[in-house]
Write an enzyme that holds these catalytic residues in place. Structure first.
Site, PDB file in Angstrom:
ATOM      1  N   ARG A 124      -8.790   7.676  -1.952  1.00 43.13           N
ATOM      2  CA  ARG A 124      -8.300   7.262  -3.270  1.00 43.13           C
ATOM      3  C   ARG A 124      -9.450   6.963  -4.220  1.00 43.13           C
ATOM      4  O   ARG A 124      -9.410   7.351  -5.391  1.00 43.13           O
ATOM      5  CB  ARG A 124      -7.374   6.041  -3.151  1.00 43.13           C
ATOM      6  CG  ARG A 124      -6.058   6.357  -2.465  1.00 43.13           C
ATOM      7  CD  ARG A 124      -5.197   5.121  -2.305  1.00 43.13           C
ATOM      8  NE  ARG A 124      -5.933   4.115  -1.540  1.00 43.13           N
ATOM      9  CZ  ARG A 124      -5.765   2.808  -1.642  1.00 43.13           C
ATOM     10  NH1 ARG A 124      -4.885   2.308  -2.480  1.00 43.13           N
ATOM     11  NH2 ARG A 124      -6.457   1.972  -0.899  1.00 43.13           N
TER      12      ARG A 124
ATOM     13  N   ASN B  93      -1.683   5.194  -1.598  1.00 44.41           N
ATOM     14  CA  ASN B  93      -1.323   5.504  -0.216  1.00 44.41           C
ATOM     15  C   ASN B  93       0.190   5.423  -0.066  1.00 44.41           C
ATOM     16  O   ASN B  93       0.825   4.538  -0.641  1.00 44.41           O
ATOM     17  CB  ASN B  93      -1.969   4.510   0.753  1.00 44.41           C
ATOM     18  CG  ASN B  93      -3.440   4.745   0.943  1.00 44.41           C
ATOM     19  OD1 ASN B  93      -3.951   5.829   0.714  1.00 44.41           O
ATOM     20  ND2 ASN B  93      -4.149   3.711   1.370  1.00 44.41           N
TER      21      ASN B  93
END
Length: 103
Positions: free
Chosen positions: A31, A50
């Protein structure tokens, strides 16, 4: 119903791209690197997060050309972890994002 896939003749058209990245992509900085890539491409707003099933979701709004660059990086770039596949959908922008965030 989703709009048609990206058209090469409309690179500056504003779009919303949502991608789901599967593989070994959680717990490896994926990320953070995705946000850094979106910021490096520039003029993209959205987020990466996520999911409970182990995938990472990426939502990006901006020009079609810039969203395609991010999608290409998700598929073929030097990403952390191991990407097994990416599925995406295209839509019209909804707005509401200040920048590109990690959630």
């Amino acid at each position: 119903m989703c709009p048609p896939p990206p058209r090469p003749d409309a690179p500056s058209e504003p779009v919303r791209m949502t991608a789901w990245v599967r593989g070994q992509v959680q717990g490896v900085g994926f990320r953070w690197h995705t946000r850094a890539r979106a910021l490096a491409i520039g003029e993209l707003r959205g987020f990466t997060s996520n999911l409970a099933d182990g995938r990472v979701q990426v939502v990006a709004e901006g020009s079609r050309e810039r969203c395609l660059r991010l999608l290409e990086w998700l598929r073929d770039g030097d990403t952390p972890g191991r990407v097994a596949g990416v599925t995406e959908i295209w839509d019209t922008p909804r707005g509401g994002y200040q920048d590109f965030a990690i959630r």
